[in-house]
Design a protein around this motif. Structure first.
Motif, mmCIF file in Angstrom:
data_model
loop_
_atom_site.group_PDB
_atom_site.id
_atom_site.type_symbol
_atom_site.label_atom_id
_atom_site.label_comp_id
_atom_site.label_asym_id
_atom_site.label_seq_id
_atom_site.Cartn_x
_atom_site.Cartn_y
_atom_site.Cartn_z
ATOM 1 N N VAL A 67 -8.955 13.998 -8.429
ATOM 2 C CA VAL A 67 -9.143 15.072 -9.408
ATOM 3 C C VAL A 67 -8.124 14.978 -10.533
ATOM 4 C CG1 VAL A 67 -9.248 17.577 -9.725
ATOM 5 C CG2 VAL A 67 -10.104 16.542 -7.607
ATOM 6 N N GLU A 68 -6.848 14.844 -10.178
ATOM 7 C CA GLU A 68 -5.788 14.746 -11.173
ATOM 8 C C GLU A 68 -4.798 13.676 -10.758
ATOM 9 O OE1 GLU A 68 -3.904 18.468 -11.866
ATOM 10 O OE2 GLU A 68 -5.710 19.459 -12.651
ATOM 11 N N GLY B 86 -18.450 23.435 -0.377
ATOM 12 C CA GLY B 86 -17.126 23.634 -0.952
ATOM 13 C C GLY B 86 -16.343 22.335 -1.003
ATOM 14 N N TRP B 87 -15.046 22.458 -1.330
ATOM 15 C CA TRP B 87 -14.194 21.281 -1.486
ATOM 16 C C TRP B 87 -12.875 21.475 -0.739
ATOM 17 C CZ3 TRP B 87 -15.891 16.895 -3.779
ATOM 18 C CH2 TRP B 87 -17.051 16.997 -4.550
ATOM 19 N N GLU B 88 -12.460 20.430 -0.049
ATOM 20 C CA GLU B 88 -11.152 20.381 0.592
ATOM 21 C C GLU B 88 -10.173 19.728 -0.379
ATOM 22 O OE1 GLU B 88 -12.854 19.822 5.167
ATOM 23 O OE2 GLU B 88 -11.916 18.135 4.110
ATOM 24 N N LEU B 89 -9.094 20.428 -0.718
ATOM 25 C CA LEU B 89 -8.164 19.968 -1.746
ATOM 26 C C LEU B 89 -6.820 19.608 -1.136
ATOM 27 C CD1 LEU B 89 -8.915 22.745 -4.411
ATOM 28 C CD2 LEU B 89 -9.916 20.456 -4.268
ATOM 29 N N SER B 90 -6.222 18.536 -1.653
ATOM 30 C CA SER B 90 -4.910 18.085 -1.183
ATOM 31 C C SER B 90 -4.063 17.688 -2.382
ATOM 32 C CB SER B 90 -5.046 16.881 -0.234
ATOM 33 O OG SER B 90 -5.852 17.199 0.880
ATOM 34 N N VAL B 91 -2.826 18.183 -2.409
ATOM 35 C CA VAL B 91 -1.868 17.808 -3.442
ATOM 36 C C VAL B 91 -0.832 16.902 -2.803
ATOM 37 C CG1 VAL B 91 -0.205 18.632 -5.151
ATOM 38 C CG2 VAL B 91 -2.242 20.002 -4.628
ATOM 39 N N VAL B 92 -0.656 15.707 -3.372
ATOM 40 C CA VAL B 92 0.241 14.691 -2.809
ATOM 41 C C VAL B 92 1.271 14.309 -3.852
ATOM 42 C CG1 VAL B 92 0.368 12.389 -1.795
ATOM 43 C CG2 VAL B 92 -1.637 13.823 -1.361
ATOM 44 N N ARG B 93 2.543 14.312 -3.450
ATOM 45 C CA ARG B 93 3.624 13.899 -4.338
ATOM 46 C C ARG B 93 4.438 12.801 -3.662
ATOM 47 N NH1 ARG B 93 5.429 20.055 -6.214
ATOM 48 N NH2 ARG B 93 3.647 20.374 -7.624
ATOM 49 N N ARG C 168 0.833 -1.208 0.000
ATOM 50 C CA ARG C 168 0.000 0.000 0.000
ATOM 51 C C ARG C 168 0.867 1.258 0.000
ATOM 52 N NH1 ARG C 168 -5.013 0.546 2.258
ATOM 53 N NH2 ARG C 168 -4.172 1.906 3.872
ATOM 54 N N LEU C 169 1.910 1.248 0.809
ATOM 55 C CA LEU C 169 2.794 2.403 0.867
ATOM 56 C C LEU C 169 3.490 2.631 -0.479
ATOM 57 C CD1 LEU C 169 4.471 1.826 4.352
ATOM 58 C CD2 LEU C 169 2.832 3.612 3.773
ATOM 59 N N GLU C 170 3.990 1.563 -1.077
ATOM 60 C CA GLU C 170 4.722 1.705 -2.332
ATOM 61 C C GLU C 170 3.813 2.143 -3.472
ATOM 62 O OE1 GLU C 170 6.789 -1.974 -2.911
ATOM 63 O OE2 GLU C 170 8.631 -1.140 -2.059
ATOM 64 N N SER C 171 2.542 1.698 -3.449
ATOM 65 C CA SER C 171 1.632 2.085 -4.530
ATOM 66 C C SER C 171 1.422 3.592 -4.553
ATOM 67 C CB SER C 171 0.286 1.367 -4.367
ATOM 68 O OG SER C 171 -0.394 1.813 -3.192
ATOM 69 N N LEU C 172 1.359 4.226 -3.381
ATOM 70 C CA LEU C 172 1.180 5.676 -3.330
ATOM 71 C C LEU C 172 2.513 6.407 -3.511
ATOM 72 C CD1 LEU C 172 -0.758 8.011 -2.962
ATOM 73 C CD2 LEU C 172 -0.462 7.823 -0.489
ATOM 74 N N ALA C 173 3.587 5.849 -2.973
ATOM 75 C CA ALA C 173 4.897 6.499 -3.092
ATOM 76 C C ALA C 173 5.396 6.525 -4.529
ATOM 77 C CB ALA C 173 5.914 5.780 -2.205
ATOM 78 N N ALA C 174 4.863 5.645 -5.368
ATOM 79 C CA ALA C 174 5.309 5.599 -6.767
ATOM 80 C C ALA C 174 4.617 6.635 -7.632
ATOM 81 C CB ALA C 174 5.057 4.204 -7.334
ATOM 82 N N VAL C 175 3.606 7.321 -7.111
ATOM 83 C CA VAL C 175 2.853 8.298 -7.904
ATOM 84 C C VAL C 175 3.545 9.654 -7.818
ATOM 85 C CG1 VAL C 175 0.643 9.458 -8.204
ATOM 86 C CG2 VAL C 175 0.708 7.051 -7.521
ATOM 87 N N PRO C 176 3.992 10.231 -8.936
ATOM 88 C CA PRO C 176 4.667 11.544 -8.881
ATOM 89 C C PRO C 176 3.767 12.637 -8.322
ATOM 90 C CG PRO C 176 5.088 10.457 -10.981
ATOM 91 C CD PRO C 176 4.048 9.640 -10.294
ATOM 92 N N GLU C 177 2.484 12.635 -8.708
ATOM 93 C CA GLU C 177 1.599 13.682 -8.197
ATOM 94 C C GLU C 177 0.150 13.264 -8.365
ATOM 95 O OE1 GLU C 177 2.267 18.114 -8.794
ATOM 96 O OE2 GLU C 177 0.515 17.793 -10.115
ATOM 97 N N LEU C 178 -0.665 13.545 -7.361
ATOM 98 C CA LEU C 178 -2.106 13.371 -7.479
ATOM 99 C C LEU C 178 -2.794 14.445 -6.651
ATOM 100 C CD1 LEU C 178 -3.302 11.914 -4.644
ATOM 101 C CD2 LEU C 178 -2.176 9.946 -5.628
ATOM 102 N N VAL C 179 -4.039 14.742 -7.020
ATOM 103 C CA VAL C 179 -4.837 15.760 -6.350
ATOM 104 C C VAL C 179 -6.121 15.104 -5.861
ATOM 105 C CG1 VAL C 179 -6.050 17.957 -6.559
ATOM 106 C CG2 VAL C 179 -3.893 17.597 -7.776
#
Length: 606
Positions: free
Chosen positions: A542-543, A476-483, A456-467
Motif C-alpha cells: 500500500v505504501e 475487508g483488509w488485514e493491514l500491517s505496518v512494518v519498519r 532477503r533480510l537486509e532488503s527488508l531491514a533497509a526499508v524505513p517503513e512499508l504498509v
C-alpha cells in the motif's frame, strides 16, 4: 413316558469374548501423497493401501492421481512425483470409487490419520461421493500411547519403521509408506497383549482415552475468545509454560483438553497449568510475531521452537587490515561483514569451509598489523591456501582484493566466490570421486542458502517503513505496518470501512524504533515471517518509504543448483560425513588481484 421339554442352554461369555477380536478385523492401511498440507488448496497425487487381516496381507491398491494442478518443486524433491508423471493418471473422482470398494467393510489405518483421511473426505465431498462411516486407527497416536521416549525419540513413521524392523522403508511414496505402516501396526499390536487389549473396541478406547485430570481443567478455556491471537498456559507460580498461536483461539485452547492431544510433553504441561491467558490479534501475522516475541522473552520450558534466538550463529569477516572468518553469535553494525544466520555450528562450519575452498583467506587467529613483520609461513602457504600476509609477502591491498570477493558475494553476487567450487565439483564427479563431490556440493548449498537468506533480510531491514494489505476473506483488509523488518502496528479494515482512515490510526499509534538506520530492528525469525507474508498471493504493497529491492544478480542464478542439491541430499544428513571440513588437495582458488571485467582470475588447476 413323555420326555420333559428341552430348556435353552445359556452360556455367560468371558470378557475376552466381548467385542470384535483384533485377529478377525480387516484393516486397510492407507497412505497418500499430496501437493501440499491442506485439502483446501492442495490435492492428492498418489494413493497406496494394503489390506490385512490376522497378520496376513490380503491385497494391495496403488495408483497415481492427476491433481489438476502443478506439483510444487519441493514436493517433487520430497516424493519423486513430478507433474509429467501424473499427466496421464486418472483424476481423483475416477479413483475414489475403486479405493472405497477396496476398503469396504474394513477399518482404515493411517499414520497421522487426520491428514490422510482429511484429504480423502474432502475429495469425496468435492466429487459428490458419500464418505462411508468407517472406524479408523491412527498409528501415530497409538505409538504415543504404547512407546516411551527412551525407546524412540519421536513417533514419526521414519523412526518407528526401523524400530519395529519393518521390511519396507518409508520413501515418501504411498505404497511403500503404507507397507511400512503395516509393519508398525503389527509391532504395536504386540504391545497390546500385556495391556489386555484384544478387541477393536478396546483399541479405539485406548487411542481416545482422556486423562480425568485433563478433563477437569476444561474450564480454563471458558474465557478464551474466538478469533486469531496468542495463548499462554501459566503454571502454579504464574510462570509461562507454553506459548502458542491460532486463527481461532477458543477452538485451539479447548483442543488441549480433548483426546486429540496426545503429545506426552503437552500432556505434562496441561497437568501443571493453572491459567490460560489469551491475547487477541488483528490477524495471523500479528499473532505469529507476538508468539515469537513472547517465546524469546519468557523462554517457556515446553516450547522448543525459537526459545533461544540469541543462539543463532553468524559467520563474520572481521574488520581489520587482514580480515579472517570467525563464527559469532551477535551481529554488531560496523564490525565487519556478517553472513547467516545458521541454525547450528555444523552449518556455520560448512559455510566457512566452502569459503576457504574458494578463497585463500588466512585461517590463523592472531591479529596481523598492516605492516606485518617478516617471519616463516605456515603450511597453508605451501598448500596454496593462504597468501601468508603474516610474513609480509602479501600487502593489505592484495589481500583486500581477495576479501572483496566475499564482500561482493554477501552484498549482491556470489558468482565469483562459487564458480571455482562448482568447477571442482564437476572435476571430482568426472574423476568418479562422487563422495567428495557430494560433500563439496552440500557445503556450497549451505553457503548459497546463507547468502540468499542474508540478502532477503537486509532488503527488508533497509526499508524505513512499508504498509501491507491482504484480503481478510470477508470483504475487508488485514493491514500491517512494518519498519526496518519489524511489525510495529496491525489492524483490520472491515468491509465497508475506510482503509485510509484505519491506516491513519495504525500509523499514528505504531511503535517508534530507536537505533541507527540500517540496523536490523527485528529478530531474524520475525523478519522472515513478514517476508513470507509479503510473498503470499494477494498481498498488496500500500505504501512504501524508501526502496524495497533485492540485490542483482543475487542468488537467482543458483536456484536450479540448490534444487538439485536438495533432491540429491533428501533423506540423509549433509553433515554426516566424518572427514575434516578442510581441503586435502589444492583446488582452483581466487588469487590476489582482479582480472578484466571485474572478475578475479582463477589460479591454475591443481
Amino acid at each position: 413316558m413323555s420326555s420333559s421339554p428341552t430348556l435353552p442352554h445359556y452360556v455367560q461369555g468371558t470378557i475376552e469374548e466381548l467385542g470384535t477380536p483384533l485377529a478377525e478385523v480387516t484393516f486397510v492401511v492407507v497412505d497418500l501423497e499430496t501437493t501440499g498440507g491442506s485439502p483446501k488448496d492442495c490435492a492428492i497425487t498418489e494413493i497406496g493401501a494394503v489390506k490385512v487381516r490376522g497378520g496376513a496381507v490380503l491385497g494391495e491398491f496403488q495408483t497415481l492421481v492427476d491433481p489438476g494442478q502443478e506439483i510444487p518443486p519441493y514436493i517433487s524433491v520430497l516424493t519423486g512425483i513430478t507433474t509429467a508423471m501424473v499427466a496421464a493418471a486418472p483424476r481423483i473422482g475416477t479413483v475414489l470409487p475403486a479405493f472405497l470398494e477396496f476398503a469396504r467393510g474394513a477399518v482404515l489405518v493411517a499414520h497421522n490419520a487426520p491428514f490422510d483421511l482429511g484429504f480423502l473426505k474432502a475429495a469425496c465431498a468435492q466429487n459428490g461421493i458419500l464418505w462411508p462411516a468407517a472406524a479408523s486407527v491412527d498409528t501415530a497416536v497409538l505409538a504415543r500411547r504404547l512407546l516411551t521416549r527412551d525407546e524412540v525419540p519421536n513417533c514419526k513413521l521414519g523412526t518407528l519403521a526401523p524400530f519395529f524392523r519393518a521390511t519396507t522403508s518409508p520413501t515418501h511414496r504411498a505404497l511403500d509408506d503404507a507397507r511400512a505402516t503395516v509393519d508398525v501396526l503389527h509391532g504395536l499390536f504386540e504391545r497390546l497383549g500385556p495391556l489386555g487389549v484384544s478387541s477393536l473396541e478396546e483399541l479405539t478406547g485406548l487411542t481416545r482415552q482422556i486423562d480425568p485430570e485433563r478433563r477437569r481443567k476444561r474450564h480454563l478455556a471458558d474465557t478464551v475468545p474466538s478469533g486469531p491471537g496468542v495463548y499462554l498456559f501459566r503454571g502454579p507460580r504464574d510462570e509461562p509454560l507454553y506459548v502458542g498461536t491460532s486463527t481461532d483461539l477458543r477452538t485451539r485452547v479447548r483442543s488441549y483438553f480433548t483426546a486429540g492431544e496426545q503429545r506426552s510433553r503437552i500432556t505434562e504441561m496441561v497437568a501443571l497449568a493453572s491459567r490460560v491467558d489469551a491475547i487477541p490479534c488483528a490477524h495471523a501475522l500479528e499473532a505469529a510475531v507476538r508468539e515469537l516475541r513472547l517465546i524469546a522473552e519468557h523462554k517457556p520450558r515446553y516450547n522448543r521452537r525459537s526459545r533461544f534466538p540469541e543462539r543463532a550463529l553468524w559467520v563474520r569477516l572481521t574488520d581489520e587490515p587482514f580480515p579472517r572468518l570467525s563464527v559469532v553469535r551477535r551481529v554488531r553494525p560496523g564490525a565487519g561483514v556478517f553472513l547467516g544466520p545458521f541454525p547450528d555450528r555444523r552449518a556455520a562450519d560448512a559455510a566457512v569451509a566452502a569459503v576457504h575452498e574458494s578463497l585463500p583467506l588466512r585461517q590463523c587467529t592472531a591479529r596481523i598489523p598492516a605492516r606485518a613483520p617478516a617471519g616463516s609461513a605456515c603450511a597453508l602457504f605451501d598448500m596454496g591456501r593462504c597468501g601468508a600476509p603474516c610474513t609480509g609477502s602479501q600487502s593489505v591491498a592484495e589481500y583486500a582484493d581477495v576479501a572483496a570477493v566475499l564482500r561482493a558475494a554477501v552484498a549482491c553476487d556470489p558468482g565469483a566466490l562459487v564458480a571455482p567450487l562448482l568447477d571442482r565439483v564437476d572435476r571430482l564427479a568426472a574423476e568418479e570421486r562422487y563422495e567428495d563431490a557430494a560433500v563439496l556440493r552440500d557445503r556450497i548449498a549451505v553457503l548459497l542458502r546463507a547468502v540468499r537468506r542474508r540478502q532477503r533480510l537486509e532488503s527488508l531491514a533497509a526499508v524505513p517503513e512499508l504498509v501491507l494489505a491482504r484480503p481478510d476473506g470477508a470483504g475487508g483488509w488485514e493491514l500491517s505496518v512494518v519498519r526496518r523488518g519489524r511489525l510495529v502496528s496491525a489492524g483490520v479494515a472491515p468491509r465497508g470501512a475506510s482503509v485510509r482512515a484505519t491506516l491513519a490510526g495504525l500509523l499514528g499509534t505504531a511503535e517508534t524504533l530507536l537505533g541507527p538506520d540500517g540496523e536490523i530492528a527485528a529478530s531474524v525469525d520475525e523478519t522472515e515471517l513478514v517476508l513470507r507474508w509479503m510473498e503470499k498471493p494477494g498481498t498488496r504493497l500500500v505504501e512504501l518509504d524508501g526502496t524495497l529491492a533485492s540485490p542483482a544478480p543475487g542468488t537467482g542464478a543458483f536456484s536450479r543448483f540448490l534444487a538439485m542439491a536438495d533432491g540429491s541430499g533428501a533423506g540423509r544428513d549433509p553433515f554426516a560425513d566424518g572427514r575434516s571440513l578442510g581441503t586435502r588437495a589444492r583446488p582452483d582458488r581466487i588469487t590476489a588481484g582482479v582480472g578484466a571485467g571485474g572478475r578475479p582470475p582463477l589460479a591454475s588447476p591443481a
